[in-house]
Design a protein around this motif. Sequence first.
Motif, mmCIF file in Angstrom:
data_model
loop_
_atom_site.group_PDB
_atom_site.id
_atom_site.type_symbol
_atom_site.label_atom_id
_atom_site.label_comp_id
_atom_site.label_asym_id
_atom_site.label_seq_id
_atom_site.Cartn_x
_atom_site.Cartn_y
_atom_site.Cartn_z
ATOM 1 N N ALA A 104 -3.696 25.119 13.805
ATOM 2 C CA ALA A 104 -4.630 24.003 13.678
ATOM 3 C C ALA A 104 -5.016 23.502 15.064
ATOM 4 C CB ALA A 104 -3.992 22.877 12.873
ATOM 5 N N LYS A 105 -6.172 22.867 15.142
ATOM 6 C CA LYS A 105 -6.616 22.272 16.406
ATOM 7 C C LYS A 105 -7.486 21.064 16.087
ATOM 8 C CE LYS A 105 -9.003 23.158 20.767
ATOM 9 N NZ LYS A 105 -7.904 22.545 21.558
ATOM 10 N N LEU A 106 -7.003 19.884 16.435
ATOM 11 C CA LEU A 106 -7.732 18.651 16.162
ATOM 12 C C LEU A 106 -8.425 18.149 17.425
ATOM 13 C CD1 LEU A 106 -5.267 16.687 13.845
ATOM 14 C CD2 LEU A 106 -6.985 18.402 13.253
ATOM 15 N N VAL A 107 -9.667 17.713 17.258
ATOM 16 C CA VAL A 107 -10.448 17.173 18.374
ATOM 17 C C VAL A 107 -11.179 15.921 17.892
ATOM 18 C CG1 VAL A 107 -10.775 19.427 19.460
ATOM 19 C CG2 VAL A 107 -12.456 18.597 17.808
ATOM 20 N N PHE A 108 -11.546 15.064 18.841
ATOM 21 C CA PHE A 108 -12.367 13.904 18.496
ATOM 22 C C PHE A 108 -13.790 14.382 18.231
ATOM 23 C CE2 PHE A 108 -8.840 11.961 20.773
ATOM 24 C CZ PHE A 108 -8.537 10.892 19.942
ATOM 25 N N PHE A 109 -14.374 13.850 17.162
ATOM 26 C CA PHE A 109 -15.685 14.314 16.708
ATOM 27 C C PHE A 109 -16.668 13.147 16.761
ATOM 28 C CE2 PHE A 109 -18.738 15.542 13.339
ATOM 29 C CZ PHE A 109 -19.120 16.777 13.848
ATOM 30 N N GLY A 110 -17.570 13.201 17.730
ATOM 31 C CA GLY A 110 -18.545 12.130 17.872
ATOM 32 C C GLY A 110 -18.022 10.971 18.701
ATOM 33 N N PRO A 111 -18.830 9.920 18.843
ATOM 34 C CA PRO A 111 -18.443 8.767 19.671
ATOM 35 C C PRO A 111 -17.387 7.897 18.995
ATOM 36 C CG PRO A 111 -20.531 8.339 18.592
ATOM 37 C CD PRO A 111 -20.185 9.767 18.269
ATOM 38 N N ILE A 112 -16.708 7.086 19.798
ATOM 39 C CA ILE A 112 -15.718 6.133 19.300
ATOM 40 C C ILE A 112 -16.267 4.725 19.504
ATOM 41 C CG2 ILE A 112 -13.400 5.194 19.630
ATOM 42 C CD1 ILE A 112 -12.460 7.940 20.391
#
Length: 232
Positions: free
Chosen positions: A127-135
């Motif tokens: 698995a690989k999790l990343v931030f998706f879009g702005p915060i």
Amino acid sequence: MKKTTTILLALTIVYNLTAQEKDTSVEKQFFILQKTIDDLKKEMTELREKVYEIELRTSPNQIKQQVLRTLNLPEYTHTVILKNGSIVKGKLVKESMDEVMIQTDVGYLKILKKDIDHISDINYKEAKLVFFGPIEEKVFENRIEYEGRIKNTGLRRADFPRVIIEVYDEKAKLIASDTTYVEGNHFIYKTGVETDCTIEPEQVLPFKCVVYIPEGRKPSYYIKRVLWEEFE
């Protein structure tokens, strides 16, 4: 008068000979210097050709193998999945009726077969999790709320995904931090444990992390991280 003329003639001859010697010396030095420069140019050309040849022959995979050999690290060939959900990655170097020996980054590890669920090859999906879009950052009197989304860009399920936010002041000193688990899909593990915190490949989930700021502290910036586990 004749004696004076003879002396002048002798001095003239000595001067001319000295000048010729200087000219010859300069010419010799120039010839030697020019030869040295030409040799250096030739050597530089040969060196560039050798470097170019090495670059053509050396692939990134070969460089990786050289690094592994230099550091004496094993090349991962197998993944051992234990019955308790733990994962061991390394090189399978020995196997008997009761146990297997795995070479890992920290040394050799013996594992009893009765504790192993199964062994898979290096193609084990991760698995690989990343931030998706702005915060989005919402600032209140005593807290800051961070809202955003994460995405699983890997090839398998991620377990217990969590977002960590650390808030710092202008002097790069940590003011406060907090962690929030991201709610996702329901899953039951082989151990019987149930959870609602999993995220499947290509799935996008929202999160909200609230960090409370101590009184009198002035936040300047924040650092975000996303972590997860992988269980069978």
